[in-house]
Scaffold this active site. Structure first.
Site, PDB file in Angstrom:
ATOM      1  N   LYS A  22      48.943  55.252  16.883  1.00 23.82           N
ATOM      2  CA  LYS A  22      49.971  56.216  16.459  1.00 23.82           C
ATOM      3  C   LYS A  22      51.209  56.105  17.361  1.00 23.82           C
ATOM      4  O   LYS A  22      52.333  55.947  16.886  1.00 23.82           O
ATOM      5  CB  LYS A  22      49.409  57.643  16.534  1.00 23.82           C
ATOM      6  CG  LYS A  22      50.482  58.734  16.479  1.00 23.82           C
ATOM      7  CD  LYS A  22      49.889  60.135  16.498  1.00 23.82           C
ATOM      8  CE  LYS A  22      49.646  60.715  17.864  1.00 23.82           C
ATOM      9  NZ  LYS A  22      50.827  61.257  18.572  1.00 23.82           N
ATOM     10  N   ASN A  23      50.967  56.213  18.648  1.00 21.45           N
ATOM     11  CA  ASN A  23      52.111  56.311  19.558  1.00 21.45           C
ATOM     12  C   ASN A  23      52.906  55.014  19.627  1.00 21.45           C
ATOM     13  O   ASN A  23      54.125  55.027  19.823  1.00 21.45           O
ATOM     14  CB  ASN A  23      51.645  56.773  20.946  1.00 21.45           C
ATOM     15  CG  ASN A  23      51.126  58.208  20.893  1.00 21.45           C
ATOM     16  OD1 ASN A  23      51.378  58.924  19.930  1.00 21.45           O
ATOM     17  ND2 ASN A  23      50.390  58.624  21.922  1.00 21.45           N
ATOM     18  N   CYS A 117      52.560  68.409  19.350  1.00 24.87           N
ATOM     19  CA  CYS A 117      51.442  69.286  19.708  1.00 24.87           C
ATOM     20  C   CYS A 117      51.886  70.355  20.702  1.00 24.87           C
ATOM     21  O   CYS A 117      52.700  70.093  21.597  1.00 24.87           O
ATOM     22  CB  CYS A 117      50.310  68.466  20.323  1.00 24.87           C
ATOM     23  SG  CYS A 117      49.349  67.580  19.111  1.00 24.87           S
ATOM     24  N   ARG A 122      57.303  70.690  26.996  1.00 26.19           N
ATOM     25  CA  ARG A 122      57.779  69.434  26.419  1.00 26.19           C
ATOM     26  C   ARG A 122      59.300  69.406  26.163  1.00 26.19           C
ATOM     27  O   ARG A 122      59.753  69.215  25.020  1.00 26.19           O
ATOM     28  CB  ARG A 122      57.022  69.105  25.133  1.00 26.19           C
ATOM     29  CG  ARG A 122      55.510  69.122  25.310  1.00 26.19           C
ATOM     30  CD  ARG A 122      54.775  68.582  24.115  1.00 26.19           C
ATOM     31  NE  ARG A 122      54.742  67.121  24.107  1.00 26.19           N
ATOM     32  CZ  ARG A 122      54.191  66.398  23.139  1.00 26.19           C
ATOM     33  NH1 ARG A 122      53.665  66.991  22.096  1.00 26.19           N
ATOM     34  NH2 ARG A 122      54.168  65.087  23.199  1.00 26.19           N
ATOM     35  N   ASP A 306      45.748  62.450  27.230  1.00 25.32           N
ATOM     36  CA  ASP A 306      45.271  62.536  25.842  1.00 25.32           C
ATOM     37  C   ASP A 306      43.748  62.391  25.735  1.00 25.32           C
ATOM     38  O   ASP A 306      43.168  62.772  24.725  1.00 25.32           O
ATOM     39  CB  ASP A 306      45.932  61.451  24.983  1.00 25.32           C
ATOM     40  CG  ASP A 306      47.435  61.561  25.027  1.00 25.32           C
ATOM     41  OD1 ASP A 306      47.951  62.672  24.917  1.00 25.32           O
ATOM     42  OD2 ASP A 306      48.098  60.521  25.211  1.00 25.32           O
ATOM     43  N   ARG A 398      47.223  64.207  11.917  1.00 30.17           N
ATOM     44  CA  ARG A 398      48.443  63.612  12.465  1.00 30.17           C
ATOM     45  C   ARG A 398      48.148  62.302  13.161  1.00 30.17           C
ATOM     46  O   ARG A 398      49.042  61.447  13.270  1.00 30.17           O
ATOM     47  CB  ARG A 398      49.096  64.571  13.474  1.00 30.17           C
ATOM     48  CG  ARG A 398      49.781  65.741  12.799  1.00 30.17           C
ATOM     49  CD  ARG A 398      50.553  66.556  13.794  1.00 30.17           C
ATOM     50  NE  ARG A 398      51.237  65.681  14.723  1.00 30.17           N
ATOM     51  CZ  ARG A 398      51.533  65.982  15.971  1.00 30.17           C
ATOM     52  NH1 ARG A 398      51.213  67.160  16.439  1.00 30.17           N
ATOM     53  NH2 ARG A 398      52.151  65.131  16.750  1.00 30.17           N
TER      54      ARG A 398
HETATM   55  N1  EPU Z   1      59.006  65.690  30.106  1.00 27.66           N
HETATM   56  C1  EPU Z   1      60.074  66.426  30.543  1.00 27.66           C
HETATM   57  N2  EPU Z   1      61.302  66.131  30.030  1.00 27.66           N
HETATM   58  C2  EPU Z   1      61.494  65.126  29.142  1.00 27.66           C
HETATM   59  C3  EPU Z   1      60.374  64.370  28.699  1.00 27.66           C
HETATM   60  C4  EPU Z   1      59.137  64.677  29.213  1.00 27.66           C
HETATM   61  O1  EPU Z   1      59.934  67.335  31.344  1.00 27.66           O
HETATM   62  O2  EPU Z   1      62.627  64.911  28.712  1.00 27.66           O
HETATM   63  C5  EPU Z   1      57.663  66.003  30.631  1.00 27.66           C
HETATM   64  C6  EPU Z   1      56.733  66.497  29.528  1.00 27.66           C
HETATM   65  O3  EPU Z   1      56.915  67.871  29.271  1.00 27.66           O
HETATM   66  C7  EPU Z   1      55.383  66.171  30.107  1.00 27.66           C
HETATM   67  C8  EPU Z   1      55.655  64.879  30.871  1.00 27.66           C
HETATM   68  O4  EPU Z   1      57.059  64.833  31.089  1.00 27.66           O
HETATM   69  O5  EPU Z   1      55.010  67.173  31.002  1.00 27.66           O
HETATM   70  C9  EPU Z   1      55.232  63.611  30.162  1.00 27.66           C
HETATM   71  O6  EPU Z   1      55.784  63.584  28.871  1.00 27.66           O
HETATM   72  P1  EPU Z   1      56.102  62.228  28.124  1.00 27.66           P
HETATM   73  O7  EPU Z   1      57.555  62.195  27.839  1.00 27.66           O
HETATM   74  O8  EPU Z   1      55.497  61.077  28.847  1.00 27.66           O
HETATM   75  O9  EPU Z   1      55.321  62.456  26.780  1.00 27.66           O
HETATM   76  P2  EPU Z   1      55.811  62.162  25.313  1.00 27.66           P
HETATM   77  O10 EPU Z   1      56.536  60.880  25.274  1.00 27.66           O
HETATM   78  O11 EPU Z   1      56.450  63.369  24.752  1.00 27.66           O
HETATM   79  C10 EPU Z   1      53.753  60.733  24.703  1.00 27.66           C
HETATM   80  C11 EPU Z   1      52.687  60.808  23.655  1.00 27.66           C
HETATM   81  C12 EPU Z   1      51.760  61.957  23.954  1.00 27.66           C
HETATM   82  C13 EPU Z   1      51.171  61.799  25.339  1.00 27.66           C
HETATM   83  C14 EPU Z   1      52.285  61.632  26.381  1.00 27.66           C
HETATM   84  C15 EPU Z   1      51.780  61.346  27.780  1.00 27.66           C
HETATM   85  C16 EPU Z   1      53.853  59.989  21.716  1.00 27.66           C
HETATM   86  C17 EPU Z   1      54.381  60.271  20.370  1.00 27.66           C
HETATM   87  N3  EPU Z   1      53.303  60.999  22.369  1.00 27.66           N
HETATM   88  O12 EPU Z   1      54.434  61.976  24.598  1.00 27.66           O
HETATM   89  O13 EPU Z   1      50.733  61.845  22.991  1.00 27.66           O
HETATM   90  O14 EPU Z   1      50.401  62.912  25.672  1.00 27.66           O
HETATM   91  O15 EPU Z   1      53.167  60.567  25.981  1.00 27.66           O
HETATM   92  O16 EPU Z   1      51.054  60.191  27.805  1.00 27.66           O
HETATM   93  O17 EPU Z   1      53.894  58.857  22.174  1.00 27.66           O
HETATM   94  C18 EPU Z   1      48.984  62.549  21.642  1.00 27.66           C
HETATM   95  O18 EPU Z   1      48.948  61.398  21.195  1.00 27.66           O
HETATM   96  O19 EPU Z   1      48.101  63.413  21.411  1.00 27.66           O
HETATM   97  C19 EPU Z   1      50.106  62.934  22.486  1.00 27.66           C
HETATM   98  C20 EPU Z   1      50.418  64.201  22.757  1.00 27.66           C
END
Ligand code: EPU
Length: 431
Positions: A22-23, A117, A122, A306, A398
């Site tokens: 997915k990601n 989620c 976030r 995750d 999802r």
């Molecule tokens: N964060 C910030 N500011 C930002 C971006 C992130 O504070 O601008 C914080 C987030 O709140 C979190 C941390 O940084 O505390 C890490 O967030 P990250 O940006 O790495 O996560 P993401 O890109 O939003 C992806 C996956 C998530 C997975 C995370 C961490 C996708 C679509 N989603 O999210 O996947 O948990 O990386 O590995 O790629 C899932 O698949 O169930 C899922 C939630």
């Protein structure tokens, strides 16, 4: 309301094939918006987040279709607008990466703050700061970001935290920037490396993906390509935990051990046998009880947040106390109240969950609080005595393709309500 019914206690056995990630898919799909022409992506899963993103694309004038051979064709030859469908963007997180792609290609875009989620605040501040450093003007009005840039200009960026999404977004934005962009403290997940490889296959010049510093030399044009999405390491991990919790023996085909090292190491610590076999991983439990083990989630290559949730389900049946510390998200423990309904003993304090193993779980009505929280209740239900009824499937849908059929293929007694109705209200494996 659609539900899943599971009659637990059946050790899973056999072979399951992991589908596309997915990601990885959603990141590469956003990248494909940069590319005039038809991009062909193989191994894209048919899941809700992919469908939502394709619907967002449709509103932008980007046609797409799953071909007969299963490959996804995205035709981004010309877009008809750069204003995204805000309600759809709010349904998922990775939709936000469309902003950088649209700005890089057309110089203007309107994209809502994303959803995803409910596992913590976030924010998108790293994305926004990065795009601004690349020279873009952004204003937020009524929850919508309005962006404008003549052309991105390369810059030195440093992320406060190695965010997967921000790393992907800024890589996409910088591909066609004027000059060199360096992103420091970036995420190093396999999906980051694969996105860089996809963009490079389209003509981008990206180096260092998979290390903490990525360098991007901007190019004038990108061209379409055919590309493979990675096998889903989180789906693989979920099947591994399902095998372990049921005392089963499962070969997970296409699972890449190198993408799941911390999860496999923790499974071994819990007394589960893990071996690479053929093009996959075999997971087998021979011990009568699971051993307790402590987990601290960390950005890759640490233990993935995750997998924290399915792993917690496994540890509810361990012989002793396990501690789970969640460092990535501030509130990713909501699902534990659902596991408690099945008889688990879990005490959450702040970012730590203390799990005292119990001898057995028993079926009950539970709900999926989010995607991986849903995976946790499914694997727990597979081991619970009696019947568990699971609602909130919109979360599971999802991210997990054919979950019910895949688990049934391994011998699980599991049905969706639509199948149950078709079977004339048959109870889940009354045999
Ligand atoms: N964060 C910030 N500011 C930002 C971006 C992130 O504070 O601008 C914080 C987030 O709140 C979190 C941390 O940084 O505390 C890490 O967030 P990250 O940006 O790495 O996560 P993401 O890109 O939003 C992806 C996956 C998530 C997975 C995370 C961490 C996708 C679509 N989603 O999210 O996947 O948990 O990386 O590995 O790629 C899932 O698949 O169930 C899922 C939630």
């Amino acid at each position: 309301m659609e539900k899943i019914y599971i009659r637990g206690g059946q050790p899973l056995a056999g072979v399951v094939a992991v589908g596309g990630s997915k990601n990885d898919s959603v990141a590469i799909m956003a990248g494909a918006l940069l590319v005039p022409g038809k991009t062909i992506l193989r191994n894209v899963p048919r899941i809700r987040d992919v469908e939502t993103l394709l619907e967002i694309f449709r509103h932008l004038g980007v046609a797409s279709r799953f071909r007969e051979d299963g490959a996804l064709e995205i035709d981004a030859t010309e877009l008809s607008t750069t204003e995204t469908a805000h309600d759809l963007v709010r349904q998922m997180r990775a939709s936000f990466n469309v902003l950088g792609a649209l700005l890089a290609r057309y110089g203007h875009a309107e994209v809502a703050m994303p959803g995803g989620c409910d596992i913590g605040a976030r924010p998108v501040n790293f994305h926004i700061k990065g795009l601004q450093h690349l020279g873009c003007r952004l204003r937020l009005e009524h929850g919508i970001y309005f962006g404008e840039v003549k052309r991105f200009v390369g810059a030195n960026l440093s992320l406060e935290f190695p965010s997967a999404g921000a790393t992907q977004h800024l890589m996409i934005a910088a591909c066609r920037a004027r000059g060199r962009t360096v992103i420091e403290n970036c995420a190093v997940e396999p999906e980051i490396v694969n996105l860089a490889e996809f963009l490079n296959a389209c003509g981008a010049h990206i180096r260092g993906a998979g290390t903490s510093t990525i360098t991007i030399e901007g190019v004038e044009e990108l061209h379409p390509t055919e590309f493979n999405v990675l096998p889903d390491r989180l789906q693989a991990g979920t099947y591994a935990v399902a095998a372990a919790i049921t005392g089963g023996d499962v070969l997970i085909r296409h699972a890449v051990a190198a993408h799941s090292r911390p999860v496999l190491a923790k499974l071994q610590e819990a007394g589960i046998e893990v071996e690479t076999a053929g093009d996959g991983i075999r997971v087998r439990r021979v011990l009568p009880r699971i051993r307790p083990t402590d987990i601290k989630t960390m950005p890759h290559p640490g233990f993935p947040t995750d997998m924290q949730q399915p792993f917690a389900a496994l540890l509810t049946l361990a012989e002793g106390v396990s501690m789970i510390t969640e460092t990535v998200y501030e509130s990713r423990f909501r699902y534990t109240t659902e596991l408690e309904k099945l008889g688990a003993d879990i005490r959450v304090e702040g970012r730590t969950a203390k799990i005292t193993g119990v001898e057995r779980l028993t079926g009950a009505p539970v709900t999926c609080t989010d995607l991986r929280g849903g995976a946790a209740v499914v694997v727990a239900a597979l081991a619970a005595e009696g019947e568990t009824e699971i609602s909130g499937l919109e979360h599971l849908d999802r991210g997990y393709e054919n979950l019910v059929a895949q688990l049934r293929g391994l011998g699980a007694h599991i049905l969706r309500s639509s199948e149950k109705r078709a079977a004339g209200g048959l109870r889940v494996c009354s045999a």
